[in-house]
Write an enzyme that holds these catalytic residues in place. Sequence first.
Site, PDB file in Angstrom:
ATOM      1  N   HIS A   1       0.800  -1.227   0.000  1.00  0.00           N
ATOM      2  CA  HIS A   1       0.000   0.000   0.000  1.00  0.00           C
ATOM      3  C   HIS A   1       0.830   1.273   0.000  1.00  0.00           C
ATOM      4  O   HIS A   1       0.257   2.362   0.007  1.00  0.00           O
ATOM      5  CB  HIS A   1      -0.920   0.033   1.228  1.00  0.00           C
ATOM      6  CG  HIS A   1      -2.113  -0.857   1.130  1.00  0.00           C
ATOM      7  ND1 HIS A   1      -3.271  -0.498   0.482  1.00  0.00           N
ATOM      8  CD2 HIS A   1      -2.323  -2.117   1.595  1.00  0.00           C
ATOM      9  CE1 HIS A   1      -4.148  -1.486   0.567  1.00  0.00           C
ATOM     10  NE2 HIS A   1      -3.598  -2.479   1.237  1.00  0.00           N
TER      11      HIS A   1
ATOM     12  N   LYS B   1      -8.690  13.627   4.714  1.00  0.00           N
ATOM     13  CA  LYS B   1      -7.826  12.453   4.739  1.00  0.00           C
ATOM     14  C   LYS B   1      -6.863  12.590   5.898  1.00  0.00           C
ATOM     15  O   LYS B   1      -6.780  13.644   6.534  1.00  0.00           O
ATOM     16  CB  LYS B   1      -7.080  12.270   3.416  1.00  0.00           C
ATOM     17  CG  LYS B   1      -6.335  13.512   2.916  1.00  0.00           C
ATOM     18  CD  LYS B   1      -5.729  13.275   1.535  1.00  0.00           C
ATOM     19  CE  LYS B   1      -6.788  13.276   0.458  1.00  0.00           C
ATOM     20  NZ  LYS B   1      -6.774  12.097  -0.382  1.00  0.00           N
ATOM     21  N   ARG B   2      -6.143  11.514   6.179  1.00  0.00           N
ATOM     22  CA  ARG B   2      -5.135  11.540   7.230  1.00  0.00           C
ATOM     23  C   ARG B   2      -4.181  12.709   6.992  1.00  0.00           C
ATOM     24  O   ARG B   2      -3.785  12.988   5.861  1.00  0.00           O
ATOM     25  CB  ARG B   2      -4.380  10.209   7.216  1.00  0.00           C
ATOM     26  CG  ARG B   2      -3.280  10.061   8.217  1.00  0.00           C
ATOM     27  CD  ARG B   2      -2.880   8.587   8.310  1.00  0.00           C
ATOM     28  NE  ARG B   2      -2.584   8.015   7.007  1.00  0.00           N
ATOM     29  CZ  ARG B   2      -1.350   7.938   6.483  1.00  0.00           C
ATOM     30  NH1 ARG B   2      -0.318   8.409   7.162  1.00  0.00           N
ATOM     31  NH2 ARG B   2      -1.160   7.379   5.313  1.00  0.00           N
TER      32      ARG B   2
ATOM     33  N   LYS C   1       0.577  14.176   1.778  1.00  0.00           N
ATOM     34  CA  LYS C   1      -0.774  14.450   1.269  1.00  0.00           C
ATOM     35  C   LYS C   1      -0.993  15.946   1.028  1.00  0.00           C
ATOM     36  O   LYS C   1      -1.967  16.352   0.421  1.00  0.00           O
ATOM     37  CB  LYS C   1      -1.824  13.877   2.212  1.00  0.00           C
ATOM     38  CG  LYS C   1      -1.781  12.348   2.275  1.00  0.00           C
ATOM     39  CD  LYS C   1      -2.833  11.788   3.231  1.00  0.00           C
ATOM     40  CE  LYS C   1      -2.754  10.279   3.344  1.00  0.00           C
ATOM     41  NZ  LYS C   1      -3.233   9.564   2.139  1.00  0.00           N
TER      42      LYS C   1
ATOM     43  N   THR D   1      -8.822   6.145  -2.195  1.00  0.00           N
ATOM     44  CA  THR D   1     -10.184   5.702  -2.504  1.00  0.00           C
ATOM     45  C   THR D   1     -11.166   6.850  -2.310  1.00  0.00           C
ATOM     46  O   THR D   1     -12.251   6.840  -2.886  1.00  0.00           O
ATOM     47  CB  THR D   1     -10.601   4.506  -1.620  1.00  0.00           C
ATOM     48  OG1 THR D   1     -10.381   4.835  -0.243  1.00  0.00           O
ATOM     49  CG2 THR D   1      -9.809   3.260  -1.981  1.00  0.00           C
TER      50      THR D   1
ATOM     51  N   LYS E   1     -14.739   8.019  -4.373  1.00  0.00           N
ATOM     52  CA  LYS E   1     -16.028   8.322  -3.737  1.00  0.00           C
ATOM     53  C   LYS E   1     -16.511   9.709  -4.133  1.00  0.00           C
ATOM     54  O   LYS E   1     -17.698   9.922  -4.402  1.00  0.00           O
ATOM     55  CB  LYS E   1     -15.894   8.223  -2.218  1.00  0.00           C
ATOM     56  CG  LYS E   1     -15.536   6.840  -1.716  1.00  0.00           C
ATOM     57  CD  LYS E   1     -15.018   6.869  -0.285  1.00  0.00           C
ATOM     58  CE  LYS E   1     -14.379   5.552   0.112  1.00  0.00           C
ATOM     59  NZ  LYS E   1     -13.615   5.630   1.362  1.00  0.00           N
TER      60      LYS E   1
END
Length: 814
Positions: free
Chosen positions: A362, A553-554, A559, A661, A665
């Site tokens: 991952h 998100k985290r 990110k 993901t 969505k």
Amino acid sequence: MTAHDPSHATTVAALKSEVQRRLTYTIGKDNASASPRDWFVATALAARDRLVESWLASTKRNYVEDRRRVYYLSLEFLVGRILIDTLTNLGLTAAMRDALAELGVDLEKLREVEPDAALGNGGLGRLAACFMDSMATLDIAAMGYGIRYDHGLFRQTIKDGWQHEYPEDWLSFGNAWQFPRPEITYDVGFGGHVESARLADGMLAHVWVPAETIVAVAYDTPVVGWRGRHVNTLRLWSARAPDPLRLDAFNQGDHVGALTEQVRAEAISKVLYPSDATPAGQELRLRQEYFFAAASLQDLVRRHMKQSGDIRKLADKVAIQLNDTHPAIGVAELMRLLVDVHGVDWTEAWRITQATFSYTNHTLLPEALETWPVWLMEKLLPRHMQIIYLINAMHLDGLRAQGVSDANVLAAVSLIDEHHGRAVRMGHLAFLGSHKVNGVSALHSELVKETVFRDFHRLYPDRIVNKTNGVTFRRWLLEANPALSGLLAETIGPAVFDDPTKLVELERFADDEAFQHRFMAAKRANKDRLAATIFDSVAVRVDPAALFDVQIKRIHEYKRQLLNVLEAVALYLDIVAQPARDFPPRVKIFAGKAAASYHQAKLIIKLANDVAQVVNADPAARGLLKIVFLPNYNVSLAEKIIPAADLSEQISTAGMEASGTGNMKFALNGALTIGTLDGANVEIRERVGDDNIFIFGLTAQQVEESRARGIDARETIATSPRLAAALDAIARGMFSPDDKHRYAQLVDTLTYYDHFLVTKDFDSYCAAQRRVDARWRDTKAWTRAAILNTARVAWFSSDRTIREYAEEIWKVEA
């Protein structure tokens, strides 16, 4: 089934009776004294009763037909709330709503009462939950294995802009969905020593004598597939001490000491991801991973022996998927069970092990590819360390026999890293012990071959394959967005929920003015709901007519929430400096948790909140920009945010996000993506079309080339006036008047050591945001693009992903 069908009325009457019976005889309350939680438990138990027969039938059929089984091992299962998910898959949502209404109870209010099962951190755990749903839907005989954390991931609160962590108490009122299995227990050993003995046939046998034993106790949760046709099991393990109370010590007055063993044992399943910043925390992490892998393997081997009676047929009847490196110790554990317990010779045991396991990678982040110090492994798992040494020796000897003599190559593929204090490379163990290794997007799988497993790929070129992630449309469209789901069912037919590929039929309505109006009306209803949630949560009023720009998100530097905040600062400065300019109103929405020990991520949360406080209160901003950070991000909050989003922020440094993901969505729910060519963004662009996505920034290859030239950003900043102004405003304390030097180190890091290339991509990101502004002003063009996003993302269904796993890796029929 509609409210006018006789069968609907019959189902409503039956559900009403079942809920009432559960309230009376299980909860022990009457209608007048029942609390909302009492009604929720009664409703959940009534729904659970409806799937038990199918669950038992599915389990029996797996045995009778001697089906090949899939076991999904994951340290995380972020299942979220279960009530509506179960009712949806059973086709009982409308009937239960009507049944409760006759009892004077609102189903939507009960939905809010249910706690989130906080058994995951983010995408990894949510993917596991989607996969469990799809395996049940596709009638695959599967079982998920994980840990029943007492507290799961922490509950996040924001105080004065700072993140604070508190225990998540999701089990404080019990769990209506689980079935305790106190009769299913396994002993899991730690420490001790290994004894050797020569057998009569001359073979050397090894017996591990643990110094400590923990008992794993099973708790089962049924996972029902779409239409309720098949039900699988999620089995979670709870840790217990063999002797929970030392009665002798208790009677001598040592009341605390008498419980020491119990506390030590139960710590294993107490909290998801305890901090590993200390040696004790690191040891607990390894204890967790071995605990659940060992219990799961003992359980599945027991089931296999009961069904087939021949341990050598394990790979013929069993497929085990390792979800990341957390369960990788299972490779050594299965070898121990085969060789030491069942007497299989080493060569045959290794063949069985490789044929049974497959591994999903991952991440390309070095810190996420776990390593464990050899001394710690030898202390906790002495027999496993022997097995790992032997696997490694035979692996390297085999390569030498094939002519591989380069010392650097042999060192790179060794299971033991000799360069940093000697450590076991768990990613290497997972790779070597598996017959297939997969990445989770097309780009990621290629990068896996080129980076973390480059040398392995050259030696085993057929082992790495791609399986692009997917999401369950039933949860993220049918349940999370009933307004849009109803419109889809009316426009292209309810069969779309059985076959997502029918979404493509929506394309012919993309330019239909009447449909565009209805599509955006559904979006507006979701935005109204989210605006109310924002006010209730953080007391900020936002305009639902504004563009909702979302990054959830985290919190992690790769990110790049920081890039988003910097652009917000630049936009705010422009709005204040240019009062005559026409800026489209925008609401920037952030949510996500930072790891408890990740100081830089927590500082980014503080910055986002500090900037929000200044911007939201400044009359010179004229309400054109609002910024909110919603606390305690979880699945239920995501279900409110995603359907309301207009713009989806997927802005990671290219080459660092495995897949994502959330991006799927958002697109499914009609949000347009602004993002780098990273992870599954690449495949989303291929499907929705260049005109319906906003791509910016460096590619993965350009990122590597840029880093090779250096990550000192002073020259980049000097050539970007807007970036320089934003950094200067932050550095001089415009957003932190109480501590003007709060962000000095953060700005210095961006200036001199910008590893994640925030500054390099800043101007490109700003330009993409201005393209967003232009498209947003053209309502018809924006709506057309939003409709096409929904119409073209059927491929990102987790059902498709699981079919690929089933056919190409697990060799089971879906």
